[in-house]
Design an enzyme around this catalytic site. Structure first.
Site, PDB file in Angstrom:
ATOM      1  N   GLU A   1     -11.113  -2.181  -8.926  1.00 37.67           N
ATOM      2  CA  GLU A   1     -10.346  -1.110  -9.607  1.00 37.67           C
ATOM      3  C   GLU A   1      -9.390  -1.702 -10.635  1.00 37.67           C
ATOM      4  OE1 GLU A   1      -8.529   1.183  -6.467  1.00 37.67           O
ATOM      5  OE2 GLU A   1     -10.471   1.498  -5.529  1.00 37.67           O
TER       6      GLU A   1
ATOM      7  N   ARG B   1     -12.170   1.988   1.010  1.00 37.79           N
ATOM      8  CA  ARG B   1     -11.931   0.897   0.074  1.00 37.79           C
ATOM      9  C   ARG B   1     -13.250   0.563  -0.598  1.00 37.79           C
ATOM     10  NH1 ARG B   1      -7.353   2.062   0.311  1.00 37.79           N
ATOM     11  NH2 ARG B   1      -5.585   0.830   1.035  1.00 37.79           N
TER      12      ARG B   1
ATOM     13  N   HIS C   1      -9.142   6.610  -7.525  1.00 39.15           N
ATOM     14  CA  HIS C   1      -8.335   6.342  -6.320  1.00 39.15           C
ATOM     15  C   HIS C   1      -7.217   7.382  -6.147  1.00 39.15           C
ATOM     16  CE1 HIS C   1      -7.095   2.922  -3.389  1.00 39.15           C
ATOM     17  NE2 HIS C   1      -6.664   4.102  -2.940  1.00 39.15           N
TER      18      HIS C   1
HETATM   19  C1  8YV Z   1      -2.738   4.514  -2.413  1.00 43.87           C
HETATM   20  C2  8YV Z   1      -4.128   4.237  -0.326  1.00 43.87           C
HETATM   21  O1  8YV Z   1      -3.550   3.655  -3.099  1.00 43.87           O
HETATM   22  O2  8YV Z   1      -2.451   4.595   1.292  1.00 43.87           O
HETATM   23  C3  8YV Z   1      -3.432   3.949   0.957  1.00 43.87           C
HETATM   24  O3  8YV Z   1      -3.871   3.026   1.671  1.00 43.87           O
HETATM   25  O4  8YV Z   1      -5.186   3.753  -0.566  1.00 43.87           O
HETATM   26  C4  8YV Z   1      -3.546   5.176  -1.315  1.00 43.87           C
HETATM   27  O5  8YV Z   1      -2.891   6.181  -0.696  1.00 43.87           O
HETATM   28  C5  8YV Z   1      -1.541   3.726  -1.968  1.00 43.87           C
HETATM   29  O6  8YV Z   1      -0.651   4.560  -1.383  1.00 43.87           O
HETATM   30  C6  8YV Z   1      -0.870   2.969  -3.127  1.00 43.87           C
HETATM   31  O7  8YV Z   1      -0.027   3.755  -3.861  1.00 43.87           O
END
Ligand code: 8YV
Length: 320
Positions: free
Chosen positions: A258, A229, A276
């Site tokens: 973001e 993150r 991301h």
């Molecule tokens: C995607 C993520 O941002 O799974 C997570 O925690 O950070 C990423 O795979 C998420 O799935 C939102 O679509």
């Protein structure tokens, strides 16, 4: 009037999952920060989230029974508020491990070998105009420190082992049964490694844990890779360290705010930036969406949930 259960979808899901969702539920679309219409709010029994469903959203939904998130991370979900209302939160561990681990390794190699710059070098005609590019740095055989040796961290380590890297890690506690060295201090981990990959689950205590001192300990030849993150890294300190040459390079898939990325980072050629992308393949997003649907189906059929997060599991046990 539909007899179907009303579900609030605040996530983007792949079309195949969206179709399945619509075939089974009465689906209402919203964004996580929205105010839900007063005639709709009391009907909603489930949320399908993509890692974000804040307390302000949950507070509007008096009949909410479950939050099924198509994400492994749930730091953007009001888990405490959900647990206090006996509402389970489910997430999607494991199905995204390979994609995130692949990305972490790819970013490490891209940054050390200057591959983003190299691609641009060819496309812009610089190869023809200026000749060969400057030499890059080797990855195989170097030292890798992993911050967070959970499910994905272990998959990153396995890949790095195949590249003959020496692997050490830090984690809340030492992990049993792994051949890698546990280092309790982040500073020591940064000081002793060529690369640091961040894949820690980002609880509130992890905010800015990669601070100026840790970044500078990694040093002028060190490279930082973040696939966890954005807020885990002090972004301002990172920009400063890269600018002043106190850090060698960085690869970032996640950012503090973001989709906004500091302009200073965009101007640096020792930095690789991706939007991301950790889990963003058709295969994995389909598997994540399916697992969220399976959790919903289990809940409404009165079966045990497949992947409830430990926090609501614990809160619901206490409430029983
Ligand atoms: C995607 C993520 O941002 O799974 C997570 O925690 O950070 C990423 O795979 C998420 O799935 C939102 O679509």
């Amino acid at each position: 009037m539909s007899d179907l259960i009303d579900v609030l979808q605040v996530a983007h899901v792949v079309p195949a999952i969206a179709d399945k969702l619509k075939a089974t539920y009465h689906v209402h679309r919203a964004s996580p920060g929205d105010t839900i219409a007063p005639d709709l709010a009391p009907k909603i029994r489930a949320i399908v989230a993509g890692g974000v469903a804040p307390a302000s959203l949950l507070a509007q939904l008096p009949k909410l029974e479950i939050i099924a998130s198509a994400s492994v991370g749930y730091d953007g979900i009001g888990v405490t508020e959900a647990g206090a209302r006996n509402i389970p939160v489910t997430h999607t561990p494991n199905v995204l491990n390979d994609d995130v681990a692949d990305l972490a390794i790819a970013l490490m190699v891209m940054t050390a070998r200057g591959l983003a710059t190299a691609d641009k070098y060819v496309r812009d005609g610089q190869w023809v105009a200026k000749g060969n590019m400057k030499l890059a740095r080797t990855v195989s055989g170097k030292k890798l420190g992993i911050v967070g040796l959970g499910r994905i961290g272990k998959d990153i380590a396995r890949r790095a082992e195949a590249m003959n890297m020496t692997i050490s890690y830090t984690n809340r506690r030492p992990v049993e049964g792994v051949p890698y060295k546990f280092v309790s201090s982040l500073l020591d981990l940064a000081r002793d490694n060529d690369f640091i990959i961040l894949i820690a689950s980002a609880g509130p205590d992890a905010t800015k844990m990669i601070n100026k001192d840790v970044i500078e300990a990694l040093g002028p030849d060190g490279i930082l890779i973040n696939v966890s993150r954005g807020r885990v890294v002090d972004e301002a300190a990172l920009v400063q360290a890269l600018k002043s040459g106190k850090l060698g390079g960085a690869a970032l898939d996640v950012f503090e705010d973001e989709p906004n990325v500091p302009a200073e980072l965009m101007a640096m050629d020792n930095v690789v930036l991706t939007p991301h992308l950790g889990s963003s393949t058709i295969e994995t997003r389909t598997a994540m969406g399916q697992l969220a649907l399976d959790n919903l189906a289990a809940w409404f059929a009165g079966r045990p949930l497949l992947t409830e997060v430990p926090e609501t599991q614990a809160a619901r046990r206490v409430a029983k």
